[in-house]
Motif scaffolding. Structure first.
Motif, PDB file in Angstrom:
ATOM      1  N   PHE A 257      36.316  -4.220 -26.102  1.00  0.00           N
ATOM      2  CA  PHE A 257      36.822  -3.414 -24.990  1.00  0.00           C
ATOM      3  C   PHE A 257      38.010  -2.573 -25.432  1.00  0.00           C
ATOM      4  CE2 PHE A 257      39.618  -2.779 -21.348  1.00  0.00           C
ATOM      5  CZ  PHE A 257      38.747  -2.146 -20.477  1.00  0.00           C
ATOM      6  N   ALA A 258      38.923  -3.162 -26.187  1.00  0.00           N
ATOM      7  CA  ALA A 258      40.094  -2.424 -26.665  1.00  0.00           C
ATOM      8  C   ALA A 258      39.688  -1.291 -27.605  1.00  0.00           C
ATOM      9  CB  ALA A 258      41.063  -3.376 -27.366  1.00  0.00           C
ATOM     10  N   THR A 259      38.710  -1.538 -28.453  1.00  0.00           N
ATOM     11  CA  THR A 259      38.230  -0.501 -29.370  1.00  0.00           C
ATOM     12  C   THR A 259      37.614   0.661 -28.593  1.00  0.00           C
ATOM     13  OG1 THR A 259      37.811  -2.160 -31.063  1.00  0.00           O
ATOM     14  CG2 THR A 259      36.707  -0.054 -31.324  1.00  0.00           C
ATOM     15  N   CYS A 260      36.829   0.353 -27.592  1.00  0.00           N
ATOM     16  CA  CYS A 260      36.232   1.408 -26.769  1.00  0.00           C
ATOM     17  C   CYS A 260      37.299   2.188 -26.014  1.00  0.00           C
ATOM     18  CB  CYS A 260      35.229   0.809 -25.783  1.00  0.00           C
ATOM     19  SG  CYS A 260      33.755   0.164 -26.588  1.00  0.00           S
ATOM     20  N   ALA A 261      38.312   1.490 -25.514  1.00  0.00           N
ATOM     21  CA  ALA A 261      39.394   2.165 -24.801  1.00  0.00           C
ATOM     22  C   ALA A 261      40.161   3.091 -25.743  1.00  0.00           C
ATOM     23  CB  ALA A 261      40.331   1.135 -24.178  1.00  0.00           C
ATOM     24  N   GLN A 262      40.401   2.646 -26.964  1.00  0.00           N
ATOM     25  CA  GLN A 262      41.079   3.500 -27.938  1.00  0.00           C
ATOM     26  C   GLN A 262      40.231   4.726 -28.260  1.00  0.00           C
ATOM     27  OE1 GLN A 262      41.772   0.863 -31.205  1.00  0.00           O
ATOM     28  NE2 GLN A 262      43.780   0.224 -30.465  1.00  0.00           N
ATOM     29  N   GLY A 263      38.941   4.533 -28.380  1.00  0.00           N
ATOM     30  CA  GLY A 263      38.042   5.651 -28.641  1.00  0.00           C
ATOM     31  C   GLY A 263      38.051   6.654 -27.497  1.00  0.00           C
ATOM     32  N   ALA A 264      38.108   6.160 -26.273  1.00  0.00           N
ATOM     33  CA  ALA A 264      38.151   7.054 -25.112  1.00  0.00           C
ATOM     34  C   ALA A 264      39.436   7.862 -25.106  1.00  0.00           C
ATOM     35  CB  ALA A 264      38.015   6.235 -23.830  1.00  0.00           C
ATOM     36  N   TRP A 265      40.564   7.215 -25.416  1.00  0.00           N
ATOM     37  CA  TRP A 265      41.842   7.943 -25.472  1.00  0.00           C
ATOM     38  C   TRP A 265      41.830   8.973 -26.594  1.00  0.00           C
ATOM     39  CZ3 TRP A 265      45.100   8.617 -21.824  1.00  0.00           C
ATOM     40  CH2 TRP A 265      45.308   7.644 -20.865  1.00  0.00           C
ATOM     41  N   LEU A 266      41.235   8.629 -27.706  1.00  0.00           N
ATOM     42  CA  LEU A 266      41.153   9.568 -28.828  1.00  0.00           C
ATOM     43  C   LEU A 266      40.314  10.789 -28.446  1.00  0.00           C
ATOM     44  CD1 LEU A 266      41.852  10.091 -31.815  1.00  0.00           C
ATOM     45  CD2 LEU A 266      39.710   8.952 -32.385  1.00  0.00           C
ATOM     46  N   LEU A 267      39.199  10.552 -27.799  1.00  0.00           N
ATOM     47  CA  LEU A 267      38.349  11.657 -27.349  1.00  0.00           C
ATOM     48  C   LEU A 267      39.073  12.511 -26.315  1.00  0.00           C
ATOM     49  CD1 LEU A 267      35.538  12.950 -27.523  1.00  0.00           C
ATOM     50  CD2 LEU A 267      34.835  11.421 -25.680  1.00  0.00           C
TER      51      LEU A 267
END
Length: 57
Positions: free
Chosen positions: A32-42
């Motif tokens: 979940f944290a990895t996906c959240a970081q990816g969303a912020w990066l995008l």
């Protein structure tokens, strides 16, 4: 004596299953944290991409 061995085996099985559940919970939290970081990066990269496309076009 066999009752003691049975109790010890049961305790080990319970301890193993609880460690396994904690491990699954930790892996889920990490995913979940990895996906959240990816969303912020995008989200952060979108304006940069828009500007670059606007300059090229």
């Amino acid at each position: 004596m066999s009752v003691h061995v049975l109790e010890n085996t049961t305790d080990r099985a319970i301890a193993f299953s609880s460690r396994r559940r904690a491990s699954l919970k930790e892996r889920s939290a990490r995913l979940f944290a990895t996906c959240a970081q990816g969303a912020w990066l995008l989200l952060a990269a979108t304006p940069v991409i828009v500007v670059i496309c606007a300059l090229k076009g």
